[in-house]
Design an enzyme around this catalytic site. Structure first.
Site, short mmCIF file in Angstrom:
data_model
loop_
_atom_site.label_atom_id
_atom_site.label_comp_id
_atom_site.label_asym_id
_atom_site.label_seq_id
_atom_site.Cartn_x
_atom_site.Cartn_y
_atom_site.Cartn_z
N LYS A 218 0.82 -1.22 0.00
CA LYS A 218 0.00 0.00 0.00
C LYS A 218 0.85 1.27 0.00
O LYS A 218 0.46 2.29 0.57
CB LYS A 218 -0.99 -0.03 1.16
CG LYS A 218 -1.96 -1.19 1.00
CD LYS A 218 -2.95 -1.37 2.11
CE LYS A 218 -3.84 -2.57 1.80
NZ LYS A 218 -4.75 -2.91 2.89
N ASP A 292 -9.93 -3.05 -2.37
CA ASP A 292 -9.32 -2.37 -1.23
C ASP A 292 -8.86 -1.00 -1.70
O ASP A 292 -7.92 -0.88 -2.48
CB ASP A 292 -8.13 -3.19 -0.72
CG ASP A 292 -7.52 -2.62 0.56
OD1 ASP A 292 -7.68 -1.41 0.82
OD2 ASP A 292 -6.87 -3.38 1.29
N HIS A 383 -15.23 21.39 -17.29
CA HIS A 383 -15.48 21.46 -15.86
C HIS A 383 -16.49 22.54 -15.53
O HIS A 383 -17.30 22.40 -14.60
CB HIS A 383 -14.16 21.71 -15.11
CG HIS A 383 -13.40 20.47 -14.81
ND1 HIS A 383 -13.58 19.72 -13.66
CD2 HIS A 383 -12.45 19.81 -15.53
CE1 HIS A 383 -12.79 18.67 -13.68
NE2 HIS A 383 -12.08 18.70 -14.79
#
Length: 391
Positions: A218, A292, A383
């Site tokens: 991680k 995860d 955007h």
């Protein structure tokens, strides 16, 4: 002031009543209203192994991008890709890239490596002791492998990398893990293998730790970029010049010039990879499909390569060296996450490489779409129209 513990029950903690009790406790302690977090459609009984102190849910908007045409060895055909996000323009941008690549004949995908790691470290009196142990590990790989595989039916120890430093030897166990992401599987298997090593090694050893951090679990690392962690998958496409002009209002030359310039800027900034925004697509698909979410730290690393072909078209590829995904176990079996995987026919056994190919193709589409928007100066306007940049 003494702390007041959150209510827990040894025998009935994953129930509607226990969740209600915890919500009421949090509301009483903080004065906050949890009426929205209390609304969910699944039985809490499915949650052991996924969360503790279950109190409710956090809802995220879910959109589907596509259709995405994938020409892979495991994923083939059109797919609608679930993306959970709160960022406006994201799903639209990925869908735009998917429309472009579909018109170009689809994204070709290839899984080229597959391994999950655990990296114990062994310490000795001096470097020679570590060197002797390294030779012993090589000679006794079969015994180490057999011990590791007693803990799992799907995990297989593929090989052990060795990294000596000072009077330590760092070992990097590489496992294949079937359709699971496999970190816990590898941890248990490596622990059992280490116990076998300690019991059978006749030399002098000072101590060992199950994790020497060379798996960089991680955390992004150059080692995982070079040697892979999870699935190493490559997506590639050739975009015809006319198609780029028609759909993206730009040319291969402009796209390639922007790619060269951005790579220099990334180098100056010390960026760890040369992708545009891979974390956006990976995080949104991960959340939607029960991966995860912390594995985004490793999985977002990307190696982008582009060139103008002799015919004047634009070749573009994305290599994801550390894509950690699962189609079984973890959060993949939860109610909404399972549904999202089923939309892509990616739930259960034998589907993990299919999911990896779909995600890699998705990432390529997002990279091309955003890159073209920057070059054609449509990034800010999109955007303004769809995202949060509203006056």
């Amino acid at each position: 002031m003494s702390s007041i513990k959150i209510p827990r029950h040894a025998d009935h903690d994953y129930t509607y009543a226990a969740a209600d009790e915890r919500r009421q406790f949090i509301q009483n302690q903080t004065g906050a209203d949890l009426s929205h977090t209390s609304q969910y459609s699944f039985d809490p009984a499915i949650l052991p192994g996924n969360i503790e102190n279950f109190t409710g849910v956090v809802q995220m908007p879910l959109g589907f991008a596509g259709p995405l045409l994938v020409n892979g060895e495991h994923a083939s055909g059109d797919f609608y890709v679930p993306m959970a996000t709160t960022e406006g323009t994201l799903v639209a941008s990925y869908s735009r890239g998917m429309g472009l690549t579909r018109a170009a004949g689809g994204v070709k995908t290839t899984v080229v490596d597959d391994a999950m790691q655990r990296s114990p470290v062994f310490a000795f009196e001096d470097a020679r002791g570590a060197r002797d142990f390294a030779l012993w590990v090589t000679e006794n790989f079969a015994g180490i492998k057999a011990a590791a595989e007693t803990t799992t039916s799907s995990g297989k120890l593929r090989n052990i990398e060795q990294y000596p430093a000072s009077r330590m030897l760092y070992l990097r166990f590489n496992f294949t893990t079937g359709d699971a992401a496999g970190q816990n599987m590898c941890g248990k298997a490596a622990y059992t293998a280490c116990q076998w090593i300690i019991a059978n090694y006749q030399g002098q050893m000072s101590h060992y730790f199950l994790s020497g951090n060379m798996d960089t679990d991680k955390k992004h690392s150059q080692l995982n970029t070079l040697h892979s962690r999870g699935k190493r998958v490559i997506a590639e496409v050739t975009l015809p010049r006319a198609l780029l002009l028609e759909k993206m209002r730009t040319t291969p030359e402009k796209m390639y010039a922007a790619r060269r310039t951005s790579q220099l800027g990334g180098l100056m900034a010390g960026a760890v990879h040369n992708g545009v925004h891979t974390a956006n697509g990976i995080a949104s698909v991960f959340i939607a499909t029960g991966q995860d979410e912390a594995n985004v730290a490793e999985s977002h690393a990307s190696l982008v390569y582009a060139e103008i072909t002799p015919a004047g078209d634009y070749y573009y590829s994305v290599t994801l060296p550390s894509l950690i995904v699962a189609t079984y176990g973890g959060g993949t079996g939860l109610a909404t996450q399972k549904e999202c995987l089923q939309v892509m026919d990616c739930y259960g056994a034998g589907k993990v490489r299919k999911l990896a190919e779909i995600i890699a193709a998705t990432i390529l589409c997002g990279e091309v779409s955003l890159g073209a928007a920057v070059v054609s100066e449509e990034w800010v306007s999109s955007h303004d129209e769809l995202g949060r940049n509203r006056p």
